[in-house]
Design a protein around this motif. Sequence first.
Motif, PDB file in Angstrom:
ATOM      1  N   SER A  37       0.829  -1.205   0.000  1.00 50.50           N
ATOM      2  CA  SER A  37       0.000   0.000   0.000  1.00 50.50           C
ATOM      3  C   SER A  37       0.865   1.257   0.000  1.00 50.50           C
ATOM      4  N   GLY A  38       0.247   2.358  -0.391  1.00 49.28           N
ATOM      5  CA  GLY A  38       0.952   3.641  -0.346  1.00 49.28           C
ATOM      6  C   GLY A  38       1.382   4.006   1.059  1.00 49.28           C
ATOM      7  N   PHE A  39       0.607   3.580   2.064  1.00 48.42           N
ATOM      8  CA  PHE A  39       0.977   3.852   3.444  1.00 48.42           C
ATOM      9  C   PHE A  39       2.299   3.160   3.794  1.00 48.42           C
ATOM     10  N   GLU A  40       2.431   1.899   3.380  1.00 50.35           N
ATOM     11  CA  GLU A  40       3.662   1.158   3.684  1.00 50.35           C
ATOM     12  C   GLU A  40       4.853   1.764   2.955  1.00 50.35           C
ATOM     13  N   VAL A  41       4.650   2.179   1.703  1.00 48.50           N
ATOM     14  CA  VAL A  41       5.726   2.817   0.949  1.00 48.50           C
ATOM     15  C   VAL A  41       6.120   4.126   1.622  1.00 48.50           C
ATOM     16  N   CYS A  42       5.125   4.878   2.085  1.00 46.42           N
ATOM     17  CA  CYS A  42       5.398   6.135   2.796  1.00 46.42           C
ATOM     18  C   CYS A  42       6.264   5.886   4.021  1.00 46.42           C
ATOM     19  N   GLU A  43       5.895   4.879   4.789  1.00 48.09           N
ATOM     20  CA  GLU A  43       6.641   4.570   6.012  1.00 48.09           C
ATOM     21  C   GLU A  43       8.082   4.175   5.691  1.00 48.09           C
ATOM     22  N   ARG A  44       8.269   3.387   4.647  1.00 48.85           N
ATOM     23  CA  ARG A  44       9.625   2.960   4.264  1.00 48.85           C
ATOM     24  C   ARG A  44      10.450   4.143   3.758  1.00 48.85           C
ATOM     25  N   ILE A  45       9.827   5.005   2.960  1.00 54.29           N
ATOM     26  CA  ILE A  45      10.549   6.172   2.450  1.00 54.29           C
ATOM     27  C   ILE A  45      11.002   7.063   3.594  1.00 54.29           C
ATOM     28  N   ARG A  46      10.126   7.278   4.548  1.00 51.03           N
ATOM     29  CA  ARG A  46      10.477   8.180   5.645  1.00 51.03           C
ATOM     30  C   ARG A  46      11.657   7.643   6.445  1.00 51.03           C
ATOM     31  N   LYS A  47      11.761   6.320   6.568  1.00 54.05           N
ATOM     32  CA  LYS A  47      12.883   5.729   7.291  1.00 54.05           C
ATOM     33  C   LYS A  47      14.167   5.772   6.466  1.00 54.05           C
ATOM     34  N   LEU A  48      14.032   5.516   5.159  1.00 53.52           N
ATOM     35  CA  LEU A  48      15.216   5.436   4.297  1.00 53.52           C
ATOM     36  C   LEU A  48      15.677   6.794   3.790  1.00 53.52           C
ATOM     37  N   TYR A  49      14.729   7.695   3.539  1.00 56.22           N
ATOM     38  CA  TYR A  49      15.043   9.000   2.945  1.00 56.22           C
ATOM     39  C   TYR A  49      14.336  10.102   3.742  1.00 56.22           C
ATOM     40  N   PRO A  50      14.841  10.409   4.934  1.00 58.92           N
ATOM     41  CA  PRO A  50      14.127  11.324   5.837  1.00 58.92           C
ATOM     42  C   PRO A  50      13.932  12.731   5.300  1.00 58.92           C
ATOM     43  N   ASP A  51      14.739  13.149   4.319  1.00 54.02           N
ATOM     44  CA  ASP A  51      14.620  14.510   3.797  1.00 54.02           C
ATOM     45  C   ASP A  51      13.703  14.602   2.572  1.00 54.02           C
ATOM     46  N   MET A  52      13.178  13.494   2.119  1.00 56.46           N
ATOM     47  CA  MET A  52      12.326  13.509   0.927  1.00 56.46           C
ATOM     48  C   MET A  52      10.926  14.002   1.286  1.00 56.46           C
ATOM     49  N   GLY A  53      10.331  14.819   0.411  1.00 58.98           N
ATOM     50  CA  GLY A  53       8.954  15.243   0.608  1.00 58.98           C
ATOM     51  C   GLY A  53       7.996  14.153   0.149  1.00 58.98           C
ATOM     52  N   ILE A  54       6.853  14.027   0.844  1.00 60.54           N
ATOM     53  CA  ILE A  54       5.876  12.993   0.509  1.00 60.54           C
ATOM     54  C   ILE A  54       4.473  13.592   0.463  1.00 60.54           C
ATOM     55  N   ILE A  55       3.782  13.336  -0.654  1.00 64.76           N
ATOM     56  CA  ILE A  55       2.385  13.735  -0.807  1.00 64.76           C
ATOM     57  C   ILE A  55       1.574  12.467  -1.072  1.00 64.76           C
ATOM     58  N   MET A  56       0.509  12.261  -0.301  1.00 65.94           N
ATOM     59  CA  MET A  56      -0.346  11.092  -0.486  1.00 65.94           C
ATOM     60  C   MET A  56      -1.516  11.427  -1.399  1.00 65.94           C
ATOM     61  N   LEU A  57      -1.864  10.486  -2.289  1.00 61.17           N
ATOM     62  CA  LEU A  57      -3.063  10.583  -3.119  1.00 61.17           C
ATOM     63  C   LEU A  57      -4.088   9.591  -2.587  1.00 61.17           C
ATOM     64  N   THR A  58      -5.300  10.032  -2.332  1.00 60.91           N
ATOM     65  CA  THR A  58      -6.328   9.131  -1.837  1.00 60.91           C
ATOM     66  C   THR A  58      -7.651   9.431  -2.508  1.00 60.91           C
ATOM     67  N   ALA A  59      -8.394   8.381  -2.798  1.00 58.64           N
ATOM     68  CA  ALA A  59      -9.715   8.538  -3.399  1.00 58.64           C
ATOM     69  C   ALA A  59     -10.776   8.704  -2.324  1.00 58.64           C
ATOM     70  N   LYS A  60     -10.382   8.556  -1.090  1.00 63.05           N
ATOM     71  CA  LYS A  60     -11.332   8.630   0.018  1.00 63.05           C
ATOM     72  C   LYS A  60     -11.248   9.999   0.684  1.00 63.05           C
ATOM     73  N   THR A  61     -12.342  10.398   1.317  1.00 63.45           N
ATOM     74  CA  THR A  61     -12.378  11.693   2.003  1.00 63.45           C
ATOM     75  C   THR A  61     -12.376  11.530   3.520  1.00 63.45           C
ATOM     76  N   GLN A  62     -12.317  10.286   4.016  1.00 69.32           N
ATOM     77  CA  GLN A  62     -12.330  10.069   5.458  1.00 69.32           C
ATOM     78  C   GLN A  62     -11.079  10.655   6.100  1.00 69.32           C
ATOM     79  N   ASP A  63     -11.284  11.264   7.254  1.00 62.10           N
ATOM     80  CA  ASP A  63     -10.157  11.833   7.979  1.00 62.10           C
ATOM     81  C   ASP A  63      -9.132  10.774   8.357  1.00 62.10           C
ATOM     82  N   THR A  64      -9.586   9.521   8.546  1.00 60.14           N
ATOM     83  CA  THR A  64      -8.651   8.478   8.999  1.00 60.14           C
ATOM     84  C   THR A  64      -7.550   8.247   7.975  1.00 60.14           C
TER      85      THR A  64
END
Length: 228
Positions: free
Chosen positions: A58-85
């Motif tokens: 999932s994009g969430f798992e990729v986000c988590e891995r990127i943040r650990k491996l590349y802490p200075d990289m910017g991350i923007i999530m794309l979601t089709a859902k509008t839920q706050d969660t």
Amino acid sequence: MKVLILEDEEAIRGFVRINLGRNGIEVIEAETGEEALEKLEQEAVDIAILDVMLPTISGFEVCERIRKLYPDMGIIMLTAKTQDTDKVTGLQLGADDYVVKPFSPTELVARVQALQRRLNSSHPAKNELESGPFSISLDERKLYKNREEIDVTPTEFAIMKLFMENANKSVSRDEILDTVWGKHYIGDLKIVDVNIRRIRQKIEADPSRPKYIETVWGYGYLWKGHPN
């Protein structure tokens, strides 16, 4: 600027590539999370745009891995859902921003450019800030507590910099939003509170009873470098 777009729908990838390309932004495409992580090992990327709903990782798992491996990289999530969660989950895992599908090309380009400005914000003349047990190296863009480095995202770093520049002064949510995300940010104001919660988890001994970042109810937050 070089941007990675992780999206399993080819039409959306092409839409993003064309519109970012028109603004002089180089785009690398990935269809799966595995492919995205592999390409990040081969390319120096400034910002990753990650779809949440993917067939394998999932994009969430990729986000988590990127943040650990590349802490200075910017991350923007794309979601089709509008839920706050979904929004909160991405931010808690280290994302800097999110865009809800369907989105306009103007909005996405503006979000990417605003995040890049934050990542490349100019350094003031003074190269370090100190407040109580905390210090910030503006050259290295690192946060320390009692000389021990604390891993923070670019957005968290920008918030801590604002706090330490305004020690013992109440800072409104609107001021945090304007300073860190830009005056033209059109997302949810809750993004401020989510990032504050995440910072507290990293710097406070007891995040449920914070000593350093005090909530000013109905207004914003107060940074106390020397709590009583």
